[in-house]
Design a protein around this motif. Structure first.
Motif, mmCIF file in Angstrom:
data_model
loop_
_atom_site.group_PDB
_atom_site.id
_atom_site.type_symbol
_atom_site.label_atom_id
_atom_site.label_comp_id
_atom_site.label_asym_id
_atom_site.label_seq_id
_atom_site.Cartn_x
_atom_site.Cartn_y
_atom_site.Cartn_z
ATOM 1 N N ILE A 118 5.495 6.946 -0.324
ATOM 2 C CA ILE A 118 6.658 5.417 -0.926
ATOM 3 C C ILE A 118 5.176 5.256 -1.519
ATOM 4 N N VAL A 119 5.133 4.502 -3.087
ATOM 5 C CA VAL A 119 4.610 3.330 -3.287
ATOM 6 C C VAL A 119 5.140 2.409 -4.518
ATOM 7 N N PRO A 120 4.793 1.244 -4.103
ATOM 8 C CA PRO A 120 4.953 0.687 -2.777
ATOM 9 C C PRO A 120 5.158 0.416 -1.972
ATOM 10 N N SER A 121 5.031 0.421 -0.561
ATOM 11 C CA SER A 121 5.639 0.378 0.367
ATOM 12 C C SER A 121 5.995 -1.619 0.403
ATOM 13 N N GLN A 122 7.218 -1.823 1.274
ATOM 14 C CA GLN A 122 7.834 -2.409 1.483
ATOM 15 C C GLN A 122 8.645 -3.068 2.831
ATOM 16 N N ARG B 21 1.208 -1.254 -0.085
ATOM 17 C CA ARG B 21 -0.063 0.215 -0.345
ATOM 18 C C ARG B 21 0.608 1.424 -0.188
ATOM 19 N N ILE B 22 0.585 2.252 0.311
ATOM 20 C CA ILE B 22 1.204 3.947 0.330
ATOM 21 C C ILE B 22 1.168 4.524 1.093
ATOM 22 N N SER B 23 2.390 4.371 1.590
ATOM 23 C CA SER B 23 2.636 5.222 3.353
ATOM 24 C C SER B 23 2.447 6.398 1.965
ATOM 25 N N ILE B 24 2.110 7.498 3.292
ATOM 26 C CA ILE B 24 2.708 9.336 2.831
ATOM 27 C C ILE B 24 2.595 9.563 4.618
ATOM 28 N N LEU B 25 4.029 10.178 4.770
ATOM 29 C CA LEU B 25 4.378 11.055 5.636
ATOM 30 C C LEU B 25 4.657 12.430 5.055
ATOM 31 N N ASN B 26 4.261 12.947 6.363
ATOM 32 C CA ASN B 26 3.483 14.007 6.471
ATOM 33 C C ASN B 26 4.291 15.124 7.053
ATOM 34 N N CYS B 27 4.864 16.355 6.864
ATOM 35 C CA CYS B 27 5.747 17.574 7.281
ATOM 36 C C CYS B 27 5.308 18.371 7.355
ATOM 37 N N ASP B 28 5.374 19.312 8.115
ATOM 38 C CA ASP B 28 4.828 21.362 8.420
ATOM 39 C C ASP B 28 6.289 21.907 9.245
ATOM 40 N N GLY C 218 10.533 12.763 13.649
ATOM 41 C CA GLY C 218 10.809 12.310 12.917
ATOM 42 C C GLY C 218 9.313 11.274 13.322
ATOM 43 N N THR C 219 9.277 10.578 12.121
ATOM 44 C CA THR C 219 7.825 9.595 12.040
ATOM 45 C C THR C 219 8.910 7.432 11.648
ATOM 46 N N LYS C 220 8.006 6.537 12.994
ATOM 47 C CA LYS C 220 8.606 5.830 12.434
ATOM 48 C C LYS C 220 7.367 5.378 12.080
ATOM 49 N N LEU C 221 7.459 4.606 10.181
ATOM 50 C CA LEU C 221 7.595 4.008 9.676
ATOM 51 C C LEU C 221 7.301 2.279 9.534
ATOM 52 N N SER C 222 5.882 1.606 10.656
ATOM 53 C CA SER C 222 6.087 0.086 10.337
ATOM 54 C C SER C 222 5.713 -0.928 9.387
ATOM 55 N N VAL C 223 6.133 -0.899 7.710
ATOM 56 C CA VAL C 223 5.454 -1.519 7.358
ATOM 57 C C VAL C 223 5.524 -3.360 7.336
#
Lengths: 114, 113
Positions: free
Chosen positions: A77-81, A17-24, A107-112
């Motif tokens: 991130i597409v596709p997420s691995q 699937r798609i992962s979307i990480l955001n930042c402002d 930071g954002t911790k991504l878990s796929v």
């Protein structure tokens, strides 16, 4: 006062699937933005960047979008691995300053999930 | 392959010890930085240097000092280690010519007991 904010400490996504990480960001002087990826017990590694003259930059599975009016950027991130599982740091810089210095988000911790 | 090399991956030191963390880069970069990374706090800048023998305080310099006697080497010194300095320490370098970002070392995991 945090000038670069990553409001999601963590994110879980299914493999494929798609992962979307955001930042402002708050400092309108920032004109260069980067994403770094960090695995545990290793240093951060550069992933992708974007200049403020663009609104999109793509590199393989990774795309960064910049919305200057909203002072917002996102990493897709597409596709997420499963190997994408890491902490992702957003960073910003003002290239006009004589000494080039990055300001990082927390930071954002991504878990796929396989 | 360009590199930022940190001398130790893991260190265990006792409270009150003087601790030296060494960082060497081979890219002829003018700028060098020391960060610490802690869960939930992200990367916090301790000290940085834009030239030999030059240093600037970052966001959290208390309890630390630095030395830059040669362009390629930037040392972080914990004058009297304390348990709250247990952390992952990251060195980075960058070119003053701009563009791109930082190149980081692999980090030193310091535990103060």
């Amino acid at each position: 006062d945090q000038q670069v904010k990553q409001n999601s400490p963590s994110l879980s996504v299914q493999e494929g699937r798609i992962s979307i990480l955001n930042c402002d960001y708050t400092n309108s002087m920032f004109d260069y933005f980067l994403w770094y990826k960090k695995y545990p017990a290793e240093g951060p590694t550069f992933l992708i960047s974007i200049s403020s003259i663009k609104d999109k930059n793509e590199d393989g599975r990774f795309t960064v979008f910049l919305n200057k009016s909203a002072k917002h950027l996102s990493l897709h991130i597409v596709p997420s691995q499963p190997g994408d599982s890491a902490v992702y740091f957003c960073a910003a810089a003002y290239s006009g300053a004589g000494s080039y210095q990055l300001t990082f988000g927390k930071g954002t911790k991504l878990s796929v999930i396989p | 392959d360009v590199k930022v090399t940190q001398s130790s991956r893991y260190l265990v030191k006792r409270t009150g010890e003087k601790v030296f963390l060494e960082c060497v880069q081979d890219m002829d970069h003018e700028n060098m930085f020391w960060y610490r990374q802690d869960p939930g706090l992200g990367l916090r800048l301790i000290y940085f240097s834009y030239d030999v023998k030059m240093k600037e305080k970052g966001d959290i310099p208390e309890g630390y000092s630095v030395s830059r006697e040669k362009k390629e080497r930037f040392s972080l010194i914990l004058e009297s280690a304390s348990t709250n300095q247990t952390s992952m320490y990251l060195c980075a370098s960058s070119s003053q010519r701009g563009g791109g970002g930082y190149t980081f070392g692999s980090g030193t995991r310091l535990t103060v007991v």
